[in-house]
Design a protein around this motif. Structure first.
Motif, PDB file in Angstrom:
ATOM      1  N   GLY A 191      36.951  38.686  79.010  1.00 22.40           N
ATOM      2  CA  GLY A 191      37.749  39.586  78.179  1.00 22.40           C
ATOM      3  C   GLY A 191      39.084  38.968  77.812  1.00 22.40           C
ATOM      4  O   GLY A 191      39.486  38.945  76.645  1.00 22.40           O
ATOM      5  N   PHE A 192      39.757  38.427  78.819  1.00 21.94           N
ATOM      6  CA  PHE A 192      41.028  37.767  78.568  1.00 21.94           C
ATOM      7  C   PHE A 192      40.825  36.539  77.674  1.00 21.94           C
ATOM      8  O   PHE A 192      41.606  36.275  76.757  1.00 21.94           O
ATOM      9  N   ALA A 194      38.628  36.076  75.416  1.00 21.07           N
ATOM     10  CA  ALA A 194      38.475  36.501  74.024  1.00 21.07           C
ATOM     11  C   ALA A 194      39.831  36.849  73.429  1.00 21.07           C
ATOM     12  O   ALA A 194      40.119  36.528  72.276  1.00 21.07           O
ATOM     13  N   SER A 195      40.695  37.480  74.232  1.00 19.54           N
ATOM     14  CA  SER A 195      41.976  37.941  73.704  1.00 19.54           C
ATOM     15  C   SER A 195      42.902  36.783  73.346  1.00 19.54           C
ATOM     16  O   SER A 195      43.727  36.917  72.454  1.00 19.54           O
ATOM     17  N   VAL A 196      42.787  35.659  74.029  1.00 21.14           N
ATOM     18  CA  VAL A 196      43.652  34.525  73.693  1.00 21.14           C
ATOM     19  C   VAL A 196      42.971  33.562  72.718  1.00 21.14           C
ATOM     20  O   VAL A 196      43.511  32.499  72.395  1.00 21.14           O
ATOM     21  N   GLY A 197      41.770  33.909  72.274  1.00 25.24           N
ATOM     22  CA  GLY A 197      41.103  33.070  71.277  1.00 25.24           C
ATOM     23  C   GLY A 197      40.357  31.898  71.868  1.00 25.24           C
ATOM     24  O   GLY A 197      40.115  30.900  71.193  1.00 25.24           O
TER      25      GLY A 197
ATOM     26  N   VAL B  80      41.874  43.826  71.166  1.00 23.20           N
ATOM     27  CA  VAL B  80      42.147  42.388  71.336  1.00 23.20           C
ATOM     28  C   VAL B  80      40.892  41.538  71.100  1.00 23.20           C
ATOM     29  O   VAL B  80      40.791  40.413  71.605  1.00 23.20           O
ATOM     30  N   ALA B  82      38.006  41.679  72.290  1.00 22.57           N
ATOM     31  CA  ALA B  82      37.124  41.413  73.431  1.00 22.57           C
ATOM     32  C   ALA B  82      35.897  42.316  73.381  1.00 22.57           C
ATOM     33  O   ALA B  82      34.994  42.180  74.195  1.00 22.57           O
ATOM     34  N   ARG B 101      47.869  37.105  67.606  1.00 27.90           N
ATOM     35  CA  ARG B 101      47.343  36.819  68.946  1.00 27.90           C
ATOM     36  C   ARG B 101      48.397  36.324  69.932  1.00 27.90           C
ATOM     37  O   ARG B 101      48.438  36.754  71.076  1.00 27.90           O
TER      38      ARG B 101
END
Lengths: 310, 276
Positions: A191-192, A194-197, B80, B82, B101
């Motif tokens: 999840g994290f 994905a959030s930072v790309g 975000v 996810a 982001r």
């Protein structure tokens, strides 16, 4: 003399299986670390089993037993299996282990049936060779001694499996180095990531593809027993040695090398030391040593469960 | 009720023209806020989040409240990238997430990751520097020092070399918070940062979030404990798949709104809050 062989014999007959085993062990252990952390260790097992129907299918389609069509067939089958595992997991609401079990057993069975069809034709595929590998058949007839290792002409005639295996290992090392952060991040916290790309799904798919490349290259050179063992045993043993990812990967490579070397040594000379004639399967012995290392790590590894940490 | 409540009322009564006026007004104020428009997320046939609108202003701490299965975590994830959005739009400071982001830190539920993973506290904090380290590159000394500084801010400097599985739940939560701090974000989305943590951690986390808020950050927390809602948060978004209410806590978390969000489970949620 080395173990009853002349130097020339050793370079031609003793050394090539060792080199092939070392390269195969390293190429499988490296991605195995990330598979283990993603709880996908069985995917190496699955892909290795699925190589059989791929090879048989490639043979049925092309009618030849040449290397590249077969490796291509195994590779395509491996990727198809990975996609099927994902589909069964999602649609069938099964846990990943069960999804892998369902897919690889089924495809393996398909391979066995297809093999029956192929054996009806004039050319026969050696199943045993395909499954267990035959490290001892990796030989370098052009070698005339240690000097051949520096002779470009002789090296060019070295077994093709070794070059393919070396290429696969180089690819694994390059991918691990370039995408280290993405592989680590997506294994720990998707999840994290994905959030930072960090594209965790892409990282997962790339890891599966890399696993397929390593499995197929090693499968052809050293057989599936080593492939399956090396995806799981060295990384699992390494996890018990350290609490750091970089150190775990380093330990896994050490264990892979140790398994290949001692397995090769014991297979070739172990029976003689015990007073028996001949030798045993190097592939089997290497996988056995890998398992023994895992057991040893379970027994005395500093980071095994239940050990008080400082 | 905020303008968000008005918007759904307008939509319900089919006054599309007026809705556009409201939308334009929002666009103007969105530069310093996080806005969610008609976000819908669905994993199966039934949507987990349906057409949720919300505005999370800068300099405010907003709690996202609702019963289990209300889609609170899913909403955070969808914001975000996810989790995949079926429909809707999320803007951070007026920009889509892909462009913003670097200004957003997301802290998933502590229970969502495997704490047996071979990493030390400092390694996890360093993950917050992912974008700064850059593609194909590995962390360097200055990244490690930045990670240690982030751990220090949450009182975890002494545990930097500890394997994360050896930490208590509260310590793990603080390591996650250090990772978010290392990201140097302007918007913080935290999924249940107070779940299963000790009193010390709860105080440390709330103090830190207030500090971030006072510096003008957007702070959004999925929150379970109704008893602390008023003490900890400025605003609340009540939801149960759909949005129920939104606004300052006193206005959004009325008994009627809570009843609407929790249904028959409200008494149970209250009892849990008292017990917890």
């Amino acid at each position: 003399m080395i173990g009853g062989m002349s130097h020339a014999e050793f370079v031609a007959l003793g050394l090539p299986p060792l080199v092939a085993a070392l390269l195969g062990a390293l190429a499988c252990a490296l991605p195995g670390n990330f598979l283990l952390l993603r709880r996908q260790a069985l995917i190496g097992d699955a892909i290795s089993h699925v190589a059989l129907p791929g090879i048989v299918l490639a043979f049925l389609l092309t009618g030849t037993i040449s290397t590249w069509p077969m490796m291509l067939g195994a590779g395509v089958a491996a990727l198809a299996a990975a996609a099927m595992i994902e589909a069964v997991r999602r649609l069938g609401r099964l846990e990943p282990g069960a999804a892998m079990g369902v897919v690889f057993t089924t495809l393996f069975a398909v391979g066995v049936v297809a093999l029956e069809l192929s054996s009806a034709s004039s050319v026969h595929i050696d199943v045993e060779h395909a499954l267990y590998g035959n490290l001892e058949s990796v030989v370098w007839f052009e070698a005339e001694g240690w000097g051949s290792l520096l002779d470009p002409e002789a090296l060019a005639a070295a077994p093709a499996q070794i070059w393919r295996m070396a290429g696969a290992l180089a690819l694994m090392a390059l991918c691990a180095r370039l995408f280290w952060k993405e592989l680590a991040l997506s294994a720990f916290d998707a999840g994290f990531a994905a959030s930072v790309g960090a594209r965790p799904r892409l990282a997962g798919a790339a890891l599966t593809a890399a696993t397929a490349v390593a499995a197929v290259a090693a499968f052809e050179a050293v057989g599936s027993v080593i492939v399956i063992a090396m995806f799981i045993c060295p990384p699992a043993a390494a996890r018990l040695m350290t609490d750091r990812l970089d150190a775990q990967v380093a330990w896994s490579l050490v264990f892979a090398v140790a398994s290949a070397f001692f397995g090769w040594l014991l297979a070739g000379w172990g029976p003689g030391w015990l007073g028996y004639q001949g030798s045993v399967s190097a592939a089997g012995m290497i996988a056995t040593v890998a398992g023994l290392i895992m057991f040893a790590a379970c027994a005395v590894g500093p980071k095994r469960r239940g050990v008080a940490h400082p | 009720m905020s303008t968000g409540g008005d918007a759904s009322a307008l939509r319900a009564s089919g006054l599309g023209g007026m809705l556009e006026v409201v939308g334009a007004h929002r666009g103007a104020e969105a530069r310093d806020a996080v806005t969610v428009r008609s976000v819908t997320v669905s994993y199966g046939e039934r949507p987990a989040v349906f057409a949720v609108d919300a505005t999370f202003p800068a300099g405010a701490m907003t709690a996202v409240v609702g019963p289990n299965g209300a889609g609170k975590s899913t909403l955070m994830k969808a914001m975000v990238d996810a989790a995949p959005k079926l429909a809707g739009e999320v803007r951070f400071f007026g920009e889509p997430f892909a462009r913003a982001r670097g200004r957003v830190a997301y802290v998933p539920q502590r229970a969502s990751v495997d704490w047996e993973f071979p990493a030390r506290a400092v390694d996890v904090a360093m993950m917050g520097l992912y974008r700064e380290i850059g593609l194909f590159r590995l962390a360097r000394r200055r990244h490690r020092e930045a990670a240690l500084a982030a751990l220090d801010r949450v009182g975890m400097a002494d545990f930097a070399e500890r394997q994360i599985g050896q930490l208590s739940g509260g310590q793990q939560q603080r390591v996650f918070l250090a990772r978010a701090l290392a990201q140097g974000a302007d918007a913080f989305l935290l999924d249940e940062p107070f779940a299963g943590v000790d009193a010390t951690t709860e105080r440390a986390v709330i103090a830190l979030l207030r500090e971030l808020r006072d510096r003008g950050a957007v702070v959004i927390c999925v929150h379970h404990d109704l008893s602390t809602l008023n003490d900890y948060f400025d605003r609340a978004l009540l939801m149960n798949v759909r949005r129920v209410s939104e606004g300052p806590v006193a206005e959004a978390a009325t008994p009627e709104a809570l009843q609407a969000a929790y249904g028959g489970r409200l008494a149970q949620a209250r009892a849990e809050a008292m017990a917890g």
